[in-house]
Design a protein around this motif. Structure first.
Motif, PDB file in Angstrom:
ATOM      1  N   ARG A 120      36.240   2.880  57.299  1.00  0.00           N
ATOM      2  CA  ARG A 120      35.514   4.096  57.680  1.00  0.00           C
ATOM      3  C   ARG A 120      34.142   4.130  56.989  1.00  0.00           C
ATOM      4  NH1 ARG A 120      35.392   9.389  59.317  1.00  0.00           N
ATOM      5  NH2 ARG A 120      34.165  10.759  57.960  1.00  0.00           N
ATOM      6  N   ALA A 121      34.113   3.775  55.692  1.00  0.00           N
ATOM      7  CA  ALA A 121      32.839   3.775  54.965  1.00  0.00           C
ATOM      8  C   ALA A 121      31.850   2.807  55.599  1.00  0.00           C
ATOM      9  CB  ALA A 121      33.076   3.421  53.495  1.00  0.00           C
ATOM     10  N   LEU A 122      32.350   1.633  55.982  1.00  0.00           N
ATOM     11  CA  LEU A 122      31.477   0.642  56.606  1.00  0.00           C
ATOM     12  C   LEU A 122      30.946   1.147  57.947  1.00  0.00           C
ATOM     13  CD1 LEU A 122      30.418  -2.200  56.003  1.00  0.00           C
ATOM     14  CD2 LEU A 122      32.336  -3.110  57.315  1.00  0.00           C
ATOM     15  N   THR A 123      31.803   1.814  58.706  1.00  0.00           N
ATOM     16  CA  THR A 123      31.379   2.365  60.005  1.00  0.00           C
ATOM     17  C   THR A 123      30.309   3.433  59.824  1.00  0.00           C
ATOM     18  OG1 THR A 123      33.587   1.927  60.930  1.00  0.00           O
ATOM     19  CG2 THR A 123      32.183   3.497  62.109  1.00  0.00           C
ATOM     20  N   VAL A 124      30.501   4.322  58.832  1.00  0.00           N
ATOM     21  CA  VAL A 124      29.512   5.381  58.572  1.00  0.00           C
ATOM     22  C   VAL A 124      28.163   4.772  58.203  1.00  0.00           C
ATOM     23  CG1 VAL A 124      28.914   7.287  57.030  1.00  0.00           C
ATOM     24  CG2 VAL A 124      31.241   7.088  57.922  1.00  0.00           C
ATOM     25  N   MET A 125      28.186   3.760  57.317  1.00  0.00           N
ATOM     26  CA  MET A 125      26.923   3.138  56.900  1.00  0.00           C
ATOM     27  C   MET A 125      26.240   2.422  58.064  1.00  0.00           C
ATOM     28  SD  MET A 125      27.665   1.796  52.991  1.00  0.00           S
ATOM     29  CE  MET A 125      29.182   0.913  53.376  1.00  0.00           C
ATOM     30  N   GLU A 126      27.027   1.783  58.925  1.00  0.00           N
ATOM     31  CA  GLU A 126      26.434   1.074  60.065  1.00  0.00           C
ATOM     32  C   GLU A 126      25.801   2.031  61.066  1.00  0.00           C
ATOM     33  OE1 GLU A 126      29.704  -1.164  61.513  1.00  0.00           O
ATOM     34  OE2 GLU A 126      29.346  -2.902  60.200  1.00  0.00           O
ATOM     35  N   THR A 127      26.411   3.198  61.262  1.00  0.00           N
ATOM     36  CA  THR A 127      25.915   4.137  62.279  1.00  0.00           C
ATOM     37  C   THR A 127      24.787   5.029  61.770  1.00  0.00           C
ATOM     38  OG1 THR A 127      27.690   5.670  61.660  1.00  0.00           O
ATOM     39  CG2 THR A 127      28.098   4.190  63.521  1.00  0.00           C
ATOM     40  N   THR A 128      24.678   5.210  60.451  1.00  0.00           N
ATOM     41  CA  THR A 128      23.662   6.129  59.916  1.00  0.00           C
ATOM     42  C   THR A 128      22.475   5.413  59.291  1.00  0.00           C
ATOM     43  OG1 THR A 128      24.798   6.290  57.769  1.00  0.00           O
ATOM     44  CG2 THR A 128      25.383   7.905  59.464  1.00  0.00           C
ATOM     45  N   THR A 129      22.552   4.100  59.106  1.00  0.00           N
ATOM     46  CA  THR A 129      21.464   3.362  58.451  1.00  0.00           C
ATOM     47  C   THR A 129      20.456   2.875  59.483  1.00  0.00           C
ATOM     48  OG1 THR A 129      22.980   2.637  56.706  1.00  0.00           O
ATOM     49  CG2 THR A 129      20.912   1.433  56.935  1.00  0.00           C
ATOM     50  N   ARG A 130      19.186   3.157  59.233  1.00  0.00           N
ATOM     51  CA  ARG A 130      18.115   2.703  60.119  1.00  0.00           C
ATOM     52  C   ARG A 130      16.829   2.546  59.306  1.00  0.00           C
ATOM     53  NH1 ARG A 130      14.941   7.075  62.553  1.00  0.00           N
ATOM     54  NH2 ARG A 130      15.405   9.030  61.463  1.00  0.00           N
ATOM     55  N   ARG A 131      15.928   1.743  59.808  1.00  0.00           N
ATOM     56  CA  ARG A 131      14.649   1.544  59.131  1.00  0.00           C
ATOM     57  C   ARG A 131      13.669   2.620  59.595  1.00  0.00           C
ATOM     58  NH1 ARG A 131      11.927  -2.506  56.468  1.00  0.00           N
ATOM     59  NH2 ARG A 131      13.612  -4.022  56.787  1.00  0.00           N
TER      60      ARG A 131
END
Length: 751
Positions: free
Chosen positions: A541-552
């Motif tokens: 779940r943590a990995l999914t949250v970071m993948e969906t909310t991280t952007r440049r």
């Protein structure tokens, strides 16, 4: 004649607490009491008459008995304070209390960093007060120094032996400096990796002697608010909205709630249903019934409903040590008791279980009572051949009595466990008597959501033996009188509910052997085993949250906080943040260099874009359910003089909730050290680098910034300004995982 208070002092009365902290005569309470008295008197301009009334309300026990005869004339207030200082505030009394506290702290264990932090801070506090009181002779006490050193784990004693080589004369002050560095290192590890451990002992309500804390301005406790001798309220601070000037029963916000939500609110605040106040397990002095529309139940009229009080919901939680099956609703053998130890007493509930061969007590109860014993690993085995290990279990002796009874009984060879996980239970005697007349006259009180903290097994069967029994028909509960008092248990109606069956047995230490063998093979397989790792559900779940909310965003990365759940609702943390800010300000007043350093760093944070002063419109438009104020702290390292780091205490709790308790730690994304060392053989040159202020290079998305508020001001007389952190912070559970994720993504994009 006393001069009238100034406009600034009148304004201070609106923001500072008028009441003084309770003072019973305990020397360890004196620093907080006297500093609060002088500070509020000067800041608010209280007259001698007002101080006399404040002292009448805050003094209890021996302190009140000592000056009772003088608390009638305002002119005698200076003599009252001098008498209290001579009787309870002498430096040698405080030092003795601190010495006793350090001696009573259990020896810290190498695998329990929280205990090492508690011990180290107690040693630092002792050294600081010895120097402040100019009682330096205590610092040269070799027997005391040896006694404290022997409390340390063996590896820490070896480190201390190396540390003291650099000093010709070793005393308690040198040992205090050493423990300060140990605490600094331990806090940095605990704050990032161990926030899911049990609550730190300093947060527990029974803990005393922590003289660096200041409780002014917070919600009144039950002891502050309830006058046993007069049966009246002494504080006008509403426990529902935390505003002064009224009580819960007069609170407009409470009255606007529906009846069901009022019941839920008083259970959350642990308020009495009769008087709408928190007086703990003590019997309520208000005996009258509701009498609204002829209602004969004992609850406040604001809680009246034609349907009666809402029944508490049951949440099914699967535990490895419980066995449950669908059956008729039943009452278990739960009884209110009082437990006694070195640090006082605790009121709780006991579960009488003849299916257990030993007595179990939760760790936090034993720690709060100051009870410790011989460490002995314990294996709990239940039905279905399931079991769990309690490696930190201790064998203790504890005293118990029924609530309101004077006779105490000893529970010998009781064992401590992290969590019993026993079911919550509610019981209302008035409703039970209507359904089952044979329960009429039973001396037992109603209780709501009682969660037992102790399980009494057959090794103490004498306490559970029936002395008197009252029976009804086959579908009715049974009332039994034991040596701990009356309890009612058995069937109470139809419906599908869970029933629990507990079994405990001892077993060998095969798990410890298994761990040793596993560690051996892990070492042998370094560099040759598979590199992939399986992620747990939370890590995924943590990995999914970071993948969906991280952007440049431009030249920086933006990410979100890694929440455990999508829907998060925080309690009001503003009063806690104000108290912590005031505590830090008092520390800065004693250290002007620290004050200038912290104010300079806050200005730099604004200049670098790490933080900004939040606008009113920005706060109003944010999600108020996720609003959280982070206490600001300052961490120094004795080995690096002059260097001070600002940290945000994301572990600070309000009503058992902290920012870190709602965040996930995330998966381990660090490169293994053995792998790094092996790759050193590949090429001629190895390159190492560091990211300056790594956490602060990562911006937090706007939706989550409302959970990273903090308070700051340049003038203590002004209202604190609200600041918002725009970047990841030191002290947050999810910051290390987010930083590693962003670093790896940046590397992938520029590979």
């Amino acid at each position: 004649m006393t001069s009238a208070p100034t406009q600034q002092q009148l304004a201070a009365r609106q923001s500072l607490a008028k009441e003084l902290p309770r003072f019973s005569g305990d020397p360890s309470e004196w620093p907080i009491f006297i500093s609060n008295y002088h500070y509020t008197t000067e800041a608010c301009g209280f007259s001698q008459a007002e101080n006399m009334l404040r002292l009448q309300r805050c003094l209890t026990g021996p302190a009140l008995d000592t000056v009772r005869s003088r608390l009638v004339l305002p002119a005698a207030v200076p003599q009252v304070m001098e008498t209290l200082r001579m009787r309870f505030g002498r430096p040698e009394l405080l030092i003795k209390a601190l010495l006793d506290k350090v001696r009573d702290i259990p020896a810290p264990k190498s695998d329990k960093l929280e205990g090492l932090i508690e011990f180290g801070m107690a040693v630092q506090t002792l050294c600081d007060h010895i120097e402040a009181a100019n009682e330096r002779a205590h610092l040269s006490n070799p027997s005391l120094l040896q006694e404290l050193v022997e409390k340390l784990p063996p590896e820490q004693r070896m480190t201390w032996a190396k540390y003291k080589r650099d000093f010709e004369c070793v005393d308690l002050k040198i040992f205090g400096d050493y423990m300060a560095s140990v605490v600094q290192d331990a806090i940095s590890v605990v704050s990032l990796e161990s926030m899911n451990r049990k609550q730190n002992a300093r947060d527990r309500p029974k803990m005393k002697g922590f003289v660096n804390a200041h409780a002014a301005g917070g919600p009144a406790s039950s002891e502050e608010a309830w006058n046993e001798s007069r049966g009246s309220f002494k504080s006008l601070t509403c426990l529902n909205c935390n505003k002064s000037g009224h009580r819960v029963r007069d609170c407009d916000a409470f009255k606007e709630l529906s009846v069901d939500n009022r019941w839920r609110r008083i259970r959350t605040l642990q308020l009495c249903q009769n008087c709408l106040f928190n007086h703990g397990r003590r019997a309520c002095r208000i005996r009258k019934t509701c009498d609204f529309e002829g209602c004969s139940f004992r609850h406040h009229p604001l809680l009246h409903s034609t349907r009666g009080p809402p029944q508490p919901s049951r949440i099914q939680i699967a535990e490895t040590h419980t066995h449950r099956h669908s059956t008729s609703s039943a009452l278990f053998r739960i009884i209110p008791v009082t437990l006694y130890g070195k640090r006082g007493s605790i009121n709780t509930f006991a579960f009488l279980d003849e299916g257990s061969d030993m007595t179990l007590v939760e760790n936090d109860v034993a720690t709060s009572l100051g009870v410790s014993g011989t460490p002995r690993p314990l294996c709990l085995r239940c039905t279905g051949d399931t079991s769990r290990m309690e490696k930190g279990s201790q064998q203790i002796t504890i005293e118990i009595a029924g609530t309101g009874q004077s006779q105490r009984h000893k529970l010998v060879n009781a064992r401590t466990v992290d969590n019993l996980g026993l079911p919550c239970q509610s019981f209302q005697i008035e409703e039970a008597v209507k359904l089952h007349p044979h329960l009429t006259g039973i001396p037992i009180d109603s209780y709501w959501n009682a969660k037992p903290k102790i399980l009494i097994g057959v090794d103490n069967l004498r306490l559970a033996l029936p002395l008197k029994i009252r029976e009804g028909n086959s579908a009715a509960p049974v009332a039994v009188k034991t040596r701990l008092g009356w309890c009612v248990y058995g069937p109470r109606g139809s419906g599908n509910r869970e029933s629990y069956n507990f079994h405990v047995s001892k077993c060998g230490c095969d798990e410890e052997l298994h761990g040793t063998v596993k560690q051996f093979f892990d070492t042998e397989n370094v560099g040759i085993g598979p590199t992939g790792t399986l992620l747990t559900e939370q890590e995924q779940r943590a990995l999914t949250v970071m993948e969906t909310t991280t952007r440049r965003v431009a030249d920086r990365f933006e990410t979100g906080l890694v929440w455990k759940e999508d829907q998060v609702e925080f309690p009001d943390s503003y009063p806690m943040a104000v108290r912590r800010l005031e505590c830090l300000e008092r520390r800065m007043n004693r250290d002007p260099e620290l004050k200038e350093n912290l104010h300079r760093q806050i200005r730099e944070y604004e200049a670098k874009g790490y933080a900004h002063k939040a606008a009113a419109a920005e706060l109003e438009s944010a999600n108020h359910r996720r609003k959280w104020y982070l206490p600001v702290g300052a961490v120094t390292n004795p080995k690096k003089p002059g260097k001070t780091r600002i940290v945000w205490d994301a572990a600070a709790k309000v009503k058992g909730v902290s920012l870190n308790s709602t965040l996930l730690k995330g998966p381990d994304q660090l490169s293994s050290l053995p792998g790094v060392l092996l790759r050193f053989r590949l090429y001629r040159v190895a390159i190492s680098s560091d990211v300056q202020e790594m956490f602060h290079q990562i911006r937090i998305r706007n939706a989550d910034k409302i959970s990273q508020l903090f308070l700051w001001r340049s003038d203590p007389s002004e209202k604190p300004a609200v600041y918002m952190m725009d970047v990841a912070i030191f002290g947050s559970t999810s910051s290390p995982a987010s930083a590693q994720f962003v670093k790896n993504r940046n590397a992938e994009q520029h590979s």
